[in-house]
Write a protein that holds these residues in place. Structure first.
Motif, PDB file in Angstrom:
ATOM      1  N   SER A  88      62.007 -51.321 -20.072  1.00  0.00           N
ATOM      2  CA  SER A  88      61.075 -52.181 -19.326  1.00  0.00           C
ATOM      3  C   SER A  88      59.947 -52.713 -20.201  1.00  0.00           C
ATOM      4  O   SER A  88      59.101 -53.471 -19.711  1.00  0.00           O
ATOM      5  CB  SER A  88      60.474 -51.400 -18.155  1.00  0.00           C
ATOM      6  N   THR A  89      59.913 -52.371 -21.503  1.00  0.00           N
ATOM      7  CA  THR A  89      58.789 -52.777 -22.348  1.00  0.00           C
ATOM      8  C   THR A  89      58.711 -54.288 -22.487  1.00  0.00           C
ATOM      9  O   THR A  89      57.630 -54.862 -22.519  1.00  0.00           O
ATOM     10  CB  THR A  89      58.893 -52.123 -23.735  1.00  0.00           C
ATOM     11  N   TRP A  90      59.867 -54.947 -22.578  1.00  0.00           N
ATOM     12  CA  TRP A  90      59.841 -56.401 -22.713  1.00  0.00           C
ATOM     13  C   TRP A  90      59.241 -57.067 -21.472  1.00  0.00           C
ATOM     14  O   TRP A  90      58.516 -58.065 -21.573  1.00  0.00           O
ATOM     15  CB  TRP A  90      61.244 -56.943 -22.975  1.00  0.00           C
ATOM     16  N   LEU A  91      59.545 -56.510 -20.290  1.00  0.00           N
ATOM     17  CA  LEU A  91      59.026 -57.086 -19.055  1.00  0.00           C
ATOM     18  C   LEU A  91      57.517 -56.854 -18.948  1.00  0.00           C
ATOM     19  O   LEU A  91      56.770 -57.734 -18.502  1.00  0.00           O
ATOM     20  CB  LEU A  91      59.751 -56.480 -17.855  1.00  0.00           C
ATOM     21  N   LEU A  92      57.062 -55.680 -19.371  1.00  0.00           N
ATOM     22  CA  LEU A  92      55.625 -55.434 -19.452  1.00  0.00           C
ATOM     23  C   LEU A  92      54.989 -56.464 -20.378  1.00  0.00           C
ATOM     24  O   LEU A  92      53.890 -56.980 -20.106  1.00  0.00           O
ATOM     25  CB  LEU A  92      55.376 -54.016 -19.956  1.00  0.00           C
ATOM     26  N   GLY A 114      52.983 -57.788 -10.063  1.00  0.00           N
ATOM     27  CA  GLY A 114      54.356 -57.747  -9.587  1.00  0.00           C
ATOM     28  C   GLY A 114      55.343 -58.235 -10.637  1.00  0.00           C
ATOM     29  O   GLY A 114      55.215 -59.353 -11.146  1.00  0.00           O
ATOM     30  N   ALA A 115      56.302 -57.398 -10.981  1.00  0.00           N
ATOM     31  CA  ALA A 115      57.364 -57.763 -11.919  1.00  0.00           C
ATOM     32  C   ALA A 115      58.528 -56.812 -11.689  1.00  0.00           C
ATOM     33  O   ALA A 115      58.343 -55.602 -11.665  1.00  0.00           O
ATOM     34  CB  ALA A 115      56.879 -57.677 -13.361  1.00  0.00           C
ATOM     35  N   VAL A 116      59.710 -57.374 -11.526  1.00  0.00           N
ATOM     36  CA  VAL A 116      60.898 -56.586 -11.165  1.00  0.00           C
ATOM     37  C   VAL A 116      62.054 -56.983 -12.069  1.00  0.00           C
ATOM     38  O   VAL A 116      62.229 -58.164 -12.383  1.00  0.00           O
ATOM     39  CB  VAL A 116      61.306 -56.861  -9.699  1.00  0.00           C
ATOM     40  N   GLN A 117      62.825 -56.010 -12.519  1.00  0.00           N
ATOM     41  CA  GLN A 117      64.127 -56.312 -13.101  1.00  0.00           C
ATOM     42  C   GLN A 117      65.163 -55.395 -12.456  1.00  0.00           C
ATOM     43  O   GLN A 117      64.914 -54.216 -12.208  1.00  0.00           O
ATOM     44  CB  GLN A 117      64.141 -56.169 -14.623  1.00  0.00           C
ATOM     45  N   LEU A 118      66.302 -55.971 -12.158  1.00  0.00           N
ATOM     46  CA  LEU A 118      67.382 -55.256 -11.490  1.00  0.00           C
ATOM     47  C   LEU A 118      68.664 -55.515 -12.259  1.00  0.00           C
ATOM     48  O   LEU A 118      69.062 -56.668 -12.459  1.00  0.00           O
ATOM     49  CB  LEU A 118      67.511 -55.752 -10.047  1.00  0.00           C
ATOM     50  N   MET A 119      69.317 -54.450 -12.713  1.00  0.00           N
ATOM     51  CA  MET A 119      70.564 -54.580 -13.453  1.00  0.00           C
ATOM     52  C   MET A 119      71.755 -54.461 -12.516  1.00  0.00           C
ATOM     53  O   MET A 119      71.822 -53.526 -11.715  1.00  0.00           O
ATOM     54  CB  MET A 119      70.647 -53.503 -14.540  1.00  0.00           C
ATOM     55  N   LEU A 120      72.676 -55.407 -12.634  1.00  0.00           N
ATOM     56  CA  LEU A 120      73.932 -55.339 -11.900  1.00  0.00           C
ATOM     57  C   LEU A 120      75.003 -54.840 -12.853  1.00  0.00           C
ATOM     58  O   LEU A 120      75.073 -55.277 -14.011  1.00  0.00           O
ATOM     59  CB  LEU A 120      74.333 -56.723 -11.374  1.00  0.00           C
ATOM     60  N   ARG A 121      75.847 -53.934 -12.384  1.00  0.00           N
ATOM     61  CA  ARG A 121      76.887 -53.355 -13.238  1.00  0.00           C
ATOM     62  C   ARG A 121      78.267 -53.576 -12.632  1.00  0.00           C
ATOM     63  O   ARG A 121      78.416 -53.673 -11.408  1.00  0.00           O
ATOM     64  CB  ARG A 121      76.631 -51.859 -13.446  1.00  0.00           C
ATOM     65  N   HIS A 122      79.237 -53.646 -13.509  1.00  0.00           N
ATOM     66  CA  HIS A 122      80.638 -53.766 -13.095  1.00  0.00           C
ATOM     67  C   HIS A 122      81.122 -52.380 -12.687  1.00  0.00           C
ATOM     68  O   HIS A 122      81.166 -51.462 -13.498  1.00  0.00           O
ATOM     69  CB  HIS A 122      81.477 -54.319 -14.242  1.00  0.00           C
ATOM     70  N   SER A 123      81.488 -52.214 -11.430  1.00  0.00           N
ATOM     71  CA  SER A 123      81.835 -50.894 -10.904  1.00  0.00           C
ATOM     72  C   SER A 123      83.338 -50.643 -10.827  1.00  0.00           C
ATOM     73  O   SER A 123      83.754 -49.524 -10.524  1.00  0.00           O
ATOM     74  CB  SER A 123      81.227 -50.715  -9.508  1.00  0.00           C
ATOM     75  N   GLY A 124      84.161 -51.643 -11.105  1.00  0.00           N
ATOM     76  CA  GLY A 124      85.602 -51.473 -11.010  1.00  0.00           C
ATOM     77  C   GLY A 124      86.223 -51.032 -12.320  1.00  0.00           C
ATOM     78  O   GLY A 124      85.532 -50.654 -13.271  1.00  0.00           O
ATOM     79  N   PRO A 125      87.556 -51.070 -12.413  1.00  0.00           N
ATOM     80  CA  PRO A 125      88.239 -50.743 -13.666  1.00  0.00           C
ATOM     81  C   PRO A 125      87.954 -51.812 -14.709  1.00  0.00           C
ATOM     82  O   PRO A 125      87.422 -52.883 -14.390  1.00  0.00           O
ATOM     83  CB  PRO A 125      89.724 -50.717 -13.262  1.00  0.00           C
ATOM     84  N   PRO A 126      88.308 -51.562 -15.977  1.00  0.00           N
ATOM     85  CA  PRO A 126      88.064 -52.564 -17.025  1.00  0.00           C
ATOM     86  C   PRO A 126      88.581 -53.939 -16.626  1.00  0.00           C
ATOM     87  O   PRO A 126      89.677 -54.076 -16.081  1.00  0.00           O
ATOM     88  CB  PRO A 126      88.828 -51.999 -18.227  1.00  0.00           C
ATOM     89  N   ALA A 127      87.775 -54.957 -16.885  1.00  0.00           N
ATOM     90  CA  ALA A 127      88.121 -56.312 -16.459  1.00  0.00           C
ATOM     91  C   ALA A 127      87.673 -57.318 -17.502  1.00  0.00           C
ATOM     92  O   ALA A 127      86.673 -57.119 -18.190  1.00  0.00           O
ATOM     93  CB  ALA A 127      87.478 -56.632 -15.108  1.00  0.00           C
ATOM     94  N   ARG A 128      88.435 -58.417 -17.594  1.00  0.00           N
ATOM     95  CA  ARG A 128      88.064 -59.501 -18.502  1.00  0.00           C
ATOM     96  C   ARG A 128      87.331 -60.579 -17.711  1.00  0.00           C
ATOM     97  O   ARG A 128      87.764 -60.980 -16.621  1.00  0.00           O
ATOM     98  CB  ARG A 128      89.305 -60.092 -19.173  1.00  0.00           C
ATOM     99  N   VAL A 129      86.228 -61.056 -18.263  1.00  0.00           N
ATOM    100  CA  VAL A 129      85.426 -62.092 -17.619  1.00  0.00           C
ATOM    101  C   VAL A 129      86.101 -63.440 -17.806  1.00  0.00           C
ATOM    102  O   VAL A 129      86.385 -63.857 -18.937  1.00  0.00           O
ATOM    103  CB  VAL A 129      84.002 -62.122 -18.216  1.00  0.00           C
ATOM    104  N   THR A 130      86.368 -64.118 -16.713  1.00  0.00           N
ATOM    105  CA  THR A 130      86.983 -65.447 -16.780  1.00  0.00           C
ATOM    106  C   THR A 130      86.051 -66.539 -16.272  1.00  0.00           C
ATOM    107  O   THR A 130      86.301 -67.715 -16.529  1.00  0.00           O
ATOM    108  CB  THR A 130      88.292 -65.478 -15.975  1.00  0.00           C
ATOM    109  N   GLY A 131      85.027 -66.168 -15.539  1.00  0.00           N
ATOM    110  CA  GLY A 131      84.071 -67.147 -15.045  1.00  0.00           C
ATOM    111  C   GLY A 131      82.669 -66.564 -15.005  1.00  0.00           C
ATOM    112  O   GLY A 131      82.480 -65.457 -14.497  1.00  0.00           O
ATOM    113  N   VAL A 132      81.706 -67.308 -15.561  1.00  0.00           N
ATOM    114  CA  VAL A 132      80.324 -66.821 -15.681  1.00  0.00           C
ATOM    115  C   VAL A 132      79.369 -67.919 -15.221  1.00  0.00           C
ATOM    116  O   VAL A 132      79.536 -69.087 -15.595  1.00  0.00           O
ATOM    117  CB  VAL A 132      79.997 -66.438 -17.143  1.00  0.00           C
ATOM    118  N   PRO A 133      78.342 -67.577 -14.431  1.00  0.00           N
ATOM    119  CA  PRO A 133      77.344 -68.580 -14.068  1.00  0.00           C
ATOM    120  C   PRO A 133      76.450 -68.907 -15.263  1.00  0.00           C
ATOM    121  O   PRO A 133      76.487 -68.221 -16.294  1.00  0.00           O
ATOM    122  CB  PRO A 133      76.560 -67.901 -12.950  1.00  0.00           C
TER     123      PRO A 133
END
Length: 418
Positions: free
Chosen positions: A271-275, A310-329
């Motif tokens: 969180s140091t970068w966000l601080l 006020g400052a928030v960071q939330l990490m989203l993680r891949h929870s399924g089996p290993p997967a290859r990324v085919t589409g990214v925003p």
């Protein structure tokens, strides 16, 4: 020059005029450790790749953690002139959790009841610490090697061997408190954040770092916040006596007005970068920069940010089996529509570009990257809370943001493709 386990978002390097070298770019994989283990794949070529442009230049090292011996050796023969920090290697009790707790208690600080054992016997441990209890490897960052045990089945998932720190579980608000020891030994107590380490719905297991909320700290009891600051100052004085210089983080749990210390991290925090974004906005020298300067012997005494906004960071993680990324925003600034979608508003790389009603989506994998189970998918940055004040559950807004962000990715089952 930035050397990292993970690749940067498109446009990031040119925006900040930084040359980037990442292990993820070589391996096309992203693991649950945030790319740290992939750095070993980069190590054999690091000297060659860096010396192509930087041979003959004098470089000052701004390291996230300690300056690893293997990197010293690899770069020593590359023709690069790397000026490492002046700090000595950390003593054992600052890197080994089984040794750290006695040191904290020697500073007259409270810690959870614990024991060190090489034999994980559920019946005996439950009798001593109740249920659930916490089992930790001696070393590990970001929650790796930390397990919450409720029954024999939980215990069976832990790999045997080695020693373990076993602690009584404390049901309170987890905090990470920043501090800094100056090159002259003075101690600054910097802001705290509520840690998201037991948050469901984001693909993370217990103890895994899932983000933070700086603003939520202001909702906690004032007496507890004062005790936390006093504990951090005491830790800082202890670190100064053993020669540590730079920023550090104290992980603790607050229950009402009381605080229990869990561990100390002598490095930058996640969180140091966000601080730093908050410090820049308020006109203060960012803690990351102070850390580097102090470790190289340059004092940064002066005013500093006493409490964060006020400052928030939330990490989203891949929870399924290993997967290859085919589409990214696309990374950037987004707003959450009434229909629960994310609508992109423009470029954005952090809190400074983020409006009050926006979130910034960043730290994205590139297409064709293979995600391990538990690997980070993205970070959501914002000014408004995405979780409840104790960091345990997503708010309705947080649920909409997570659902909308996750829907923007396309993944293929890597095991099936192989």
């Amino acid at each position: 020059m930035l050397v990292s386990g993970q690749r940067t978002d498109p446009g990031w390097a040119s925006r900040f005029e930084v040359e980037c070298l990442s292990a993820e770019e070589l391996t096309l994989t992203r693991d649950e450790a945030g790319g740290r283990s992939d750095l070993e794949h980069l190590l054999p070529r690091a000297g060659e790749l860096l010396s192509r442009r930087w041979r003959g230049h004098r470089l000052s090292l701004a390291s996230y953690g300690q300056w690893w011996p293997e990197w010293r050796a690899a770069l020593a023969g590359s023709g690069l002139n790397v000026q490492a920090p002046l700090t000595a290697p950390l003593p054992g009790f600052l890197v080994d959790k089984t040794l750290m707790r006695p040191w904290l208690r020697s500073l007259h600080l409270k810690t959870p009841a614990d024991t060190v054992t090489t034999r994980l016997d559920h019946r005996l441990l439950r009798r001593r610490f109740g249920s659930p209890y916490v089992v930790q490897q001696p070393r590990g960052t970001g929650g790796h090697g930390t397990h919450l045990v409720r029954d024999e089945q939980d215990l069976s998932r832990i790999s045997p061997g080695g020693s373990w720190l076993v602690s009584r579980y404390t049901d309170g608000v987890p905090l990470n408190h920043h501090g800094l020891v100056g090159s002259d030994g003075t101690v600054c107590v910097l802001p705290a954040s509520v840690q998201l380490t037991d948050l469901r719905g984001v693909g993370a297991s217990f103890g895994t770092y899932s983000g933070c909320d700086f603003g939520a700290v202001r909702l906690l009891p004032e007496a507890g916040r004062d005790r936390a600051r006093e504990a951090v100052e005491r830790v800082g004085r202890g670190l100064a006596r053993v020669g540590y210089r730079g920023t550090f983080g104290v992980d603790l749990v607050m229950t009402g007005d009381e605080v229990l210390l869990l561990e100390v991290n002598c490095r930058m925090q996640s969180s140091t970068w966000l601080l730093g974004e908050l410090e820049l906005a308020a006109g203060f020298l960012p803690t990351q920069l102070r850390h580097v300067l102090e470790q190289h012997g340059h004092g940064t005494a002066g005013e500093y940010l006493p409490e964060a906004a006020g400052a928030v960071q939330l990490m989203l993680r891949h929870s399924g089996p290993p997967a290859r990324v085919t589409g990214v925003p696309r990374s950037g600034r987004y707003t959450i529509t009434a229909q629960g979608d994310l609508l992109r508003r423009g470029e954005g790389y952090g809190l400074l570009e983020c409006g009050e009603d926006e979130v910034v989506l960043l730290h994205l994998p590139h297409p064709a990257t293979v995600l391990a189970s538990g690997a980070s998918l993205a970070r959501l940055i914002g000014r408004r809370p995405l979780t409840t004040p104790d960091g345990r559950a997503l708010t309705a807004r947080g649920q909409r943001a997570v659902s909308a962000a996750t829907s923007l990715f396309a993944l293929d089952d890597f095991s099936a493709a192989g």
